[in-house]
Design a protein around this motif. Structure first.
Motif, PDB file in Angstrom:
ATOM      1  N   ASN A 220      42.668  81.891   6.626  1.00 24.11           N
ATOM      2  CA  ASN A 220      43.634  80.761   6.109  1.00 24.11           C
ATOM      3  C   ASN A 220      45.116  81.554   5.800  1.00 24.11           C
ATOM      4  O   ASN A 220      45.322  82.674   5.291  1.00 24.11           O
TER       5      ASN A 220
ATOM      6  N   ASP B 162      49.828  78.573   8.484  1.00 23.40           N
ATOM      7  CA  ASP B 162      48.765  77.680   9.248  1.00 23.40           C
ATOM      8  C   ASP B 162      48.769  78.453  10.687  1.00 23.40           C
ATOM      9  O   ASP B 162      48.567  77.545  11.675  1.00 23.40           O
TER      10      ASP B 162
ATOM     11  N   GLU C  78      38.495  75.866  10.971  1.00 21.31           N
ATOM     12  CA  GLU C  78      39.574  75.502  10.096  1.00 21.31           C
ATOM     13  C   GLU C  78      39.404  75.983   8.662  1.00 21.31           C
ATOM     14  O   GLU C  78      40.573  75.955   8.073  1.00 21.31           O
ATOM     15  N   ASP C  79      38.112  76.191   8.189  1.00 19.43           N
ATOM     16  CA  ASP C  79      38.378  76.776   6.731  1.00 19.43           C
ATOM     17  C   ASP C  79      38.615  78.396   6.647  1.00 19.43           C
ATOM     18  O   ASP C  79      38.407  78.800   5.584  1.00 19.43           O
ATOM     19  N   GLY C  80      39.106  78.878   7.580  1.00 21.54           N
ATOM     20  CA  GLY C  80      39.638  80.304   7.899  1.00 21.54           C
ATOM     21  C   GLY C  80      38.466  81.339   7.751  1.00 21.54           C
ATOM     22  O   GLY C  80      38.590  82.378   7.723  1.00 21.54           O
TER      23      GLY C  80
END
Length: 295
Positions: free
Chosen positions: A203, A207, A285-287
């Motif tokens: 993250n 982005d 998406e949560d890295g």
């Protein structure tokens, strides 16, 4: 949600150019009473030296058309070290020594005379066109290019000058350091690289998405010396497909994540070499990186 896949394919740095894609049989050398596989094509070097075209045939043995897939040349050479000199002793058809078969000496001598002509002495030919090293396997296969060339952890290195033996020594192609990461088996390195990248939180405030294919180079000192994106090499390609800030951020992140790794030193012919790896990552998406998968 993006799924994560991490893959790594080793590219052997010392991969030689070859005329075939299938594994090829080696030549042989008679050394101290043993017949040992040898991965130096010295007869071909003579061919290059006299600048003669092979015309698709050598020693009466045709190759390329109709040749077996494991012997693209159509023949094998058998060398001999005798009285501190290196000789071509036999030219045999592919696989003639398989399953303990004996060499057809009459046919071999005929091939030598037909090709080397007045260079033949006592049914053998001094390899006077070659100066360099000839390495014989001693212990444990280390790397193989998948076609012909093989490297071993320990090898007998024979130094040759115009066919004369000038020195024989034992060389080690692998330095086992207990404080470094084991590098003997290339298929284990991918897991090591993944574990390091897994520690990172991908993250970031802007982005940026670093899901991409990378080439990671382990340098001659056993440390990661370079990371590049595999598909975008030129400035024009980078400009077309990437935001410059995102591109720089991702490369920096991967380099930083791998910079503390220290692997054992790998050598070819006694000299340190580098290896390159393809690394492909997809970031959730949560890295985080998901469970590791290799293909």
């Amino acid at each position: 949600m993006k799924k994560i896949l991490f893959s790594l394919l080793t590219i052997i740095f010392f991969l030689q150019n070859a005329n075939a894609s299938s594994p090829q049989v080696p030549d042989y050398i008679i050394f101290k009473g043993d017949t040992i596989p040898v991965y130096n094509l010295l007869v071909e070097k003579y061919f290059d030296n006299i600048k003669k075209s092979d015309n698709g045939e050598l020693f009466g043995l045709k190759f390329r058309e109709g040749s077996t897939t494991f012997c693209w040349r159509g023949y094998q050479a058998v060398y001999e070290i005798d009285n501190d000199s290196l000789f071509v002793k036999h030219i045999i058809y592919c696989g003639e020594l398989f399953d303990g078969n004996e060499i057809d000496v009459i046919e071999s001598n005929k091939r030598l005379r037909d090709f080397f002509k007045n260079k033949v002495r006592n049914n053998r030919v001094l390899v006077d066109w070659y100066s360099g090293d000839l390495n014989l396997p001693k212990e444990n296969l280390l790397r193989w290019d998948g076609v012909f060339h093989k490297s071993f952890e320990k090898e007998i290195s024979i130094e040759i000058k115009a066919g004369e033996i000038t020195n024989i020594s034992l060389i080690e192609n692998y330095i086992d350091d207990p404080n470094r990461i084991n590098r003997r088996y290339k298929d284990t390195i991918s897991k090591v690289l993944f574990n390091e990248l897994y520690k990172l939180n991908w993250n970031n405030k802007k982005d940026f998405d670093c899901s991409e294919k990378y080439i990671v180079t382990i340098g001659k000192n056993g440390e990661v010396s370079d990371v590049i994106m595999s598909e975008y090499q030129t400035k024009e390609e980078i400009k077309e497909f990437w935001d410059r800030n995102e591109y720089n951020y991702c490369l920096k992140a991967v380099r930083k994540g791998l910079r503390d790794l220290k692997f054992d030193i790998l050598k070819i012919n006694g000299k340190p070499v580098e290896e390159r790896y393809y690394v492909e990552i997809w970031v959730e998406e949560d890295g985080k990186l998901e469970e590791w998968t290799e293909y």
